[in-house]
Design a protein around this motif. Sequence first.
Motif, PDB file in Angstrom:
ATOM      1  N   GLN C 232       0.853  -1.198   0.000  1.00  0.00           N
ATOM      2  CA  GLN C 232       0.000   0.000   0.000  1.00  0.00           C
ATOM      3  C   GLN C 232       0.886   1.246   0.000  1.00  0.00           C
ATOM      4  O   GLN C 232       1.882   1.297   0.723  1.00  0.00           O
ATOM      5  N   PRO C 233       0.501   2.260  -0.771  1.00  0.00           N
ATOM      6  CA  PRO C 233       1.262   3.507  -0.708  1.00  0.00           C
ATOM      7  C   PRO C 233       1.075   4.187   0.656  1.00  0.00           C
ATOM      8  O   PRO C 233       0.069   3.976   1.325  1.00  0.00           O
ATOM      9  N   LYS C 234       2.038   4.991   1.033  1.00  0.00           N
ATOM     10  CA  LYS C 234       2.051   5.573   2.376  1.00  0.00           C
ATOM     11  C   LYS C 234       0.857   6.477   2.666  1.00  0.00           C
ATOM     12  O   LYS C 234       0.563   6.751   3.817  1.00  0.00           O
TER      13      LYS C 234
ATOM     14  N   TRP D 204      -7.139  25.823   0.525  1.00  0.00           N
ATOM     15  CA  TRP D 204      -7.037  24.429   0.107  1.00  0.00           C
ATOM     16  C   TRP D 204      -5.619  24.057  -0.313  1.00  0.00           C
ATOM     17  O   TRP D 204      -5.070  23.043   0.131  1.00  0.00           O
ATOM     18  N   GLN D 205      -5.009  24.886  -1.155  1.00  0.00           N
ATOM     19  CA  GLN D 205      -3.655  24.553  -1.616  1.00  0.00           C
ATOM     20  C   GLN D 205      -2.677  24.561  -0.444  1.00  0.00           C
ATOM     21  O   GLN D 205      -1.815  23.672  -0.341  1.00  0.00           O
ATOM     22  N   GLU D 206      -2.858  25.530   0.423  1.00  0.00           N
ATOM     23  CA  GLU D 206      -2.025  25.612   1.622  1.00  0.00           C
ATOM     24  C   GLU D 206      -2.195  24.346   2.478  1.00  0.00           C
ATOM     25  O   GLU D 206      -1.228  23.782   3.003  1.00  0.00           O
ATOM     26  N   PHE D 207      -3.441  23.920   2.603  1.00  0.00           N
ATOM     27  CA  PHE D 207      -3.770  22.705   3.347  1.00  0.00           C
ATOM     28  C   PHE D 207      -3.042  21.500   2.738  1.00  0.00           C
ATOM     29  O   PHE D 207      -2.409  20.707   3.447  1.00  0.00           O
ATOM     30  N   LEU D 208      -3.109  21.395   1.408  1.00  0.00           N
ATOM     31  CA  LEU D 208      -2.447  20.276   0.720  1.00  0.00           C
ATOM     32  C   LEU D 208      -0.938  20.324   0.917  1.00  0.00           C
ATOM     33  O   LEU D 208      -0.298  19.295   1.169  1.00  0.00           O
ATOM     34  N   ASP D 209      -0.377  21.524   0.810  1.00  0.00           N
ATOM     35  CA  ASP D 209       1.072  21.655   0.973  1.00  0.00           C
ATOM     36  C   ASP D 209       1.493  21.225   2.377  1.00  0.00           C
ATOM     37  O   ASP D 209       2.525  20.567   2.559  1.00  0.00           O
ATOM     38  N   ALA D 210       0.683  21.625   3.365  1.00  0.00           N
ATOM     39  CA  ALA D 210       1.026  21.277   4.747  1.00  0.00           C
ATOM     40  C   ALA D 210       0.966  19.763   4.957  1.00  0.00           C
ATOM     41  O   ALA D 210       1.776  19.191   5.689  1.00  0.00           O
ATOM     42  N   GLY D 215       0.783  12.667   3.088  1.00  0.00           N
ATOM     43  CA  GLY D 215      -0.007  13.009   4.268  1.00  0.00           C
ATOM     44  C   GLY D 215      -1.491  13.154   4.014  1.00  0.00           C
ATOM     45  O   GLY D 215      -2.243  13.486   4.928  1.00  0.00           O
ATOM     46  N   ILE D 216      -1.914  12.924   2.806  1.00  0.00           N
ATOM     47  CA  ILE D 216      -3.338  13.011   2.493  1.00  0.00           C
ATOM     48  C   ILE D 216      -3.676  11.868   1.544  1.00  0.00           C
ATOM     49  O   ILE D 216      -2.874  11.519   0.662  1.00  0.00           O
ATOM     50  N   ARG D 244      -5.705   5.201   6.247  1.00  0.00           N
ATOM     51  CA  ARG D 244      -5.304   6.571   6.640  1.00  0.00           C
ATOM     52  C   ARG D 244      -3.882   6.806   6.167  1.00  0.00           C
ATOM     53  O   ARG D 244      -3.143   5.847   5.936  1.00  0.00           O
ATOM     54  N   PRO D 245      -3.508   8.063   6.007  1.00  0.00           N
ATOM     55  CA  PRO D 245      -2.105   8.348   5.711  1.00  0.00           C
ATOM     56  C   PRO D 245      -1.228   7.875   6.867  1.00  0.00           C
ATOM     57  O   PRO D 245      -1.652   7.952   8.031  1.00  0.00           O
ATOM     58  N   HIS D 246      -0.040   7.415   6.530  1.00  0.00           N
ATOM     59  CA  HIS D 246       0.840   6.849   7.563  1.00  0.00           C
ATOM     60  C   HIS D 246       1.166   7.861   8.650  1.00  0.00           C
ATOM     61  O   HIS D 246       1.475   7.495   9.782  1.00  0.00           O
ATOM     62  N   SER D 247       1.066   9.134   8.330  1.00  0.00           N
ATOM     63  CA  SER D 247       1.457  10.174   9.284  1.00  0.00           C
ATOM     64  C   SER D 247       0.301  10.627  10.172  1.00  0.00           C
ATOM     65  O   SER D 247       0.494  11.439  11.075  1.00  0.00           O
TER      66      SER D 247
END
Lengths: 259, 259, 259, 259
Positions: C232-234, D204-210, D215-216, D244-247
């Motif tokens: 699975q991707p991370k 939204w873009q800021e959210f994605l970058d963070a 992480g998403i 879920r994302p690993h983080s």
Amino acid sequence: MASDNKAMVVIGAGAGIGGHAAARFAAGGYHAVLCRRSDEAGLQRLVGQIRDEGGSASGYLLNAAEDGAIEDVLAEVERDIGPVEVVLYNLGAQIGDRSLFDTTHKTFELGWRLATFGLFRVAKALAPGMVDRGSGTILVTSATAAMRGNAGQHSHAAAMGGRRLLCQTLNAELAPKGVHVAHVVVDGAVNSPDTLGKMVGGKWQEFLDAKGEDGIIHPADLAEVYWTLAHQPKNCWTHEMDVRPHSDRPWFNGAGLTL
Amino acid sequence: MASDNKAMVVIGAGAGIGGHAAARFAAGGYHAVLCRRSDEAGLQRLVGQIRDEGGSASGYLLNAAEDGAIEDVLAEVERDIGPVEVVLYNLGAQIGDRSLFDTTHKTFELGWRLATFGLFRVAKALAPGMVDRGSGTILVTSATAAMRGNAGQHSHAAAMGGRRLLCQTLNAELAPKGVHVAHVVVDGAVNSPDTLGKMVGGKWQEFLDAKGEDGIIHPADLAEVYWTLAHQPKNCWTHEMDVRPHSDRPWFNGAGLTL
Amino acid sequence: MASDNKAMVVIGAGAGIGGHAAARFAAGGYHAVLCRRSDEAGLQRLVGQIRDEGGSASGYLLNAAEDGAIEDVLAEVERDIGPVEVVLYNLGAQIGDRSLFDTTHKTFELGWRLATFGLFRVAKALAPGMVDRGSGTILVTSATAAMRGNAGQHSHAAAMGGRRLLCQTLNAELAPKGVHVAHVVVDGAVNSPDTLGKMVGGKWQEFLDAKGEDGIIHPADLAEVYWTLAHQPKNCWTHEMDVRPHSDRPWFNGAGLTL
Amino acid sequence: MASDNKAMVVIGAGAGIGGHAAARFAAGGYHAVLCRRSDEAGLQRLVGQIRDEGGSASGYLLNAAEDGAIEDVLAEVERDIGPVEVVLYNLGAQIGDRSLFDTTHKTFELGWRLATFGLFRVAKALAPGMVDRGSGTILVTSATAAMRGNAGQHSHAAAMGGRRLLCQTLNAELAPKGVHVAHVVVDGAVNSPDTLGKMVGGKWQEFLDAKGEDGIIHPADLAEVYWTLAHQPKNCWTHEMDVRPHSDRPWFNGAGLTL
């Protein structure tokens, strides 16, 4: 009736859990308000029994599935009797096991309306006053079906499972403000002639005999559990507990009775 | 001491939950047996307080991690005092959060030995007598870590989570035979100077002040919960319940204190 | 053997789940390392089958209950073969249902030593390297008994339930560092001649016939689940999933087979 | 369109999970049917993209809260395109956190109507055909709120929690008949511009970058999970899994994002 009375309201007050809980709180000094959908005579009998024991009680016929019905009664109680300190939401969504095919849209919705939406409406009506007073208890009679779905319980499990998580959201918002929400998983048969008794039908006495004295929950003993929960000190509140006869297997071990 | 006394034994009796539970059961007519690993003076102080209140009590130093130690004390109690009607297993596996790297094999094992194996040994020692008498209660003080693992709790969560399922197996086997096993999820800080107090250290009073009167579990109130559980009628037993201060978030909402 | 090989290790490699998982990962380019307690001939047969298919594999006899045994093999693998990218912990604590009376201290401990402590030791041995490399997968074959205790499972449920929460603590610490821990609840019978087959004994073929083609988990299909999890991707990791034959009831609906 | 096509229907097909799932199944040979409440242009864009890739697809505007709307579309699909082999129920009840006071009766009901009742209606419409054919898959995109209630989620958690138990009842009845019900707990943020993107709004873009690349959750990767689930062999079905994302921390460790 004195308006400084503290009231305890039961939504779903038959001769089983609801009636016994009302009697227990009346014995402890609350004005007990018994609400049920039908059977005025049965309702007045329960009210009369409480009064005969020296308690204070009133009765209302109330169709919880009807818009405004719950809200009107609760407003009337708070105006005429006193603040509702404790409410016991004692309605289930039990319509008997039936297949997906046999569960109509209407039946599915009715389960939600009685078991989930009704509790939401009660909380919405009473929480503001309870939060203002910094105290209040919302007791919820729950069942095995709130813990897991099983065949034939499409309406029942969806309604009870949704309600369990509603109790958790109510608790998360209200507990810090002094309002206690308790979800009691009744994971076994109850000696309740008006509900289980009617489901079992003609073989009710046989059913009771087979269960034996300790094999079926006595509503008077469950009422004691509710009394204790409603009077836990704020430092030590219970949000969820199970109860069952010692001889029954818990739901996670494959209960025989799938209520 | 009269050999017809019914005994109530606490494994893990400090000045917090254990001591208060012993005092509560002594006040209710049990001979309370307090067991703890160390601090003979502290132990005798607790025993003395119970006697000063007119109760009956004894104290034992007992290393629950040691082979035979639990079994010897329980045998001595049943021989010299009377049947153990109630036992409270009040030992945790709390060694403070630590990373996987910092959790040695020995530490991991110690958590299991104290929190899981110790309860198994107690049950194995007492269950035969309880089953013979058709009555008895095994109370288990549990914690958030029994419900889910979290970072740093490798030993703690494995031990407490295993214990929770052990309680379920014990319940499945023993409840039908009249022995009540109850798992109490203490999901919040307890005002216990001998355990949490020592972990918090010098800022203990500050910690208590920040929590406030209703923000930390009072061991005397928790002791009342134990008393109630041990005296539930057989038709209405609770296997699991949670307790927390009203102002704390439950574990499933992300508790602040990860004990 | 080339030291740049990435290794996949199975702890508990019989002819069922473990052997098929090893074969699946070997087919996907891993060097499969098969570890089991006994039966050198059976072990070499599995290794030989993988090599015959063109895969790379080694075998070790390994008593996981013995101090240092796991650690030594893992160190040898990482030194001689390559970094362990994936480990499958495939040991249970299944000793057959037995009453509390029939569960000795030694049996109770053995369950923990195999099912809980062994996984902790594997994680402790492999996690540092996996964290350094920022990748790695720890797969855990779990069972119904990790979800709830039932009669006769004192050792089994305590060990498996503790392990489930250990997986959660490992995940909480390791997932953010790139190490994937996955707990697979195998909630049904598996066509595994070396484990379930031996428990069922002489009626094994009869048992298989009664189950039918779709009524028992094929280890090759479960191996595919493991392969998918390990890749699975991370951004989209699974920590827990259940698997069962479509015709079996889930544990929460009262499974027939209480493994 | 050929009537022997097997159809895969997405209820709730935006540019995130739903659209990617439709594309994945179209790439695998299904005729993908995308249904969403509004934005005809957006819908046709998704349909067009699938056709540009050589896939087969149709689009419907569909208000799932409206009586008969779901049923009509599904009947039309089965008549004009072919049997619905796979349906993905991808509607939530997410209306943003709001207090009990701010949750109207209407809002509470809408959550149930979209997240719980809608799935029931889909199952009721499709199950008879699937049972007749002895095959079919009902995939359900679920969320953290299906596992526990939290403050502000009165409507959301009640609807999603009820739905989770509905999935269990559906599974209990349908799995033995060859219909696979899978409940996927998406316990983390998804890169879905049409839903989460609109909730987050301008940042939204800021959210994605963070969040970062890993992480998403990428909807294309989640679509792969759905594909795998829909093609598990009958001996090895998964009813519930989390992703879920690993983080991200899992819900039981206190997730940061309480969707």
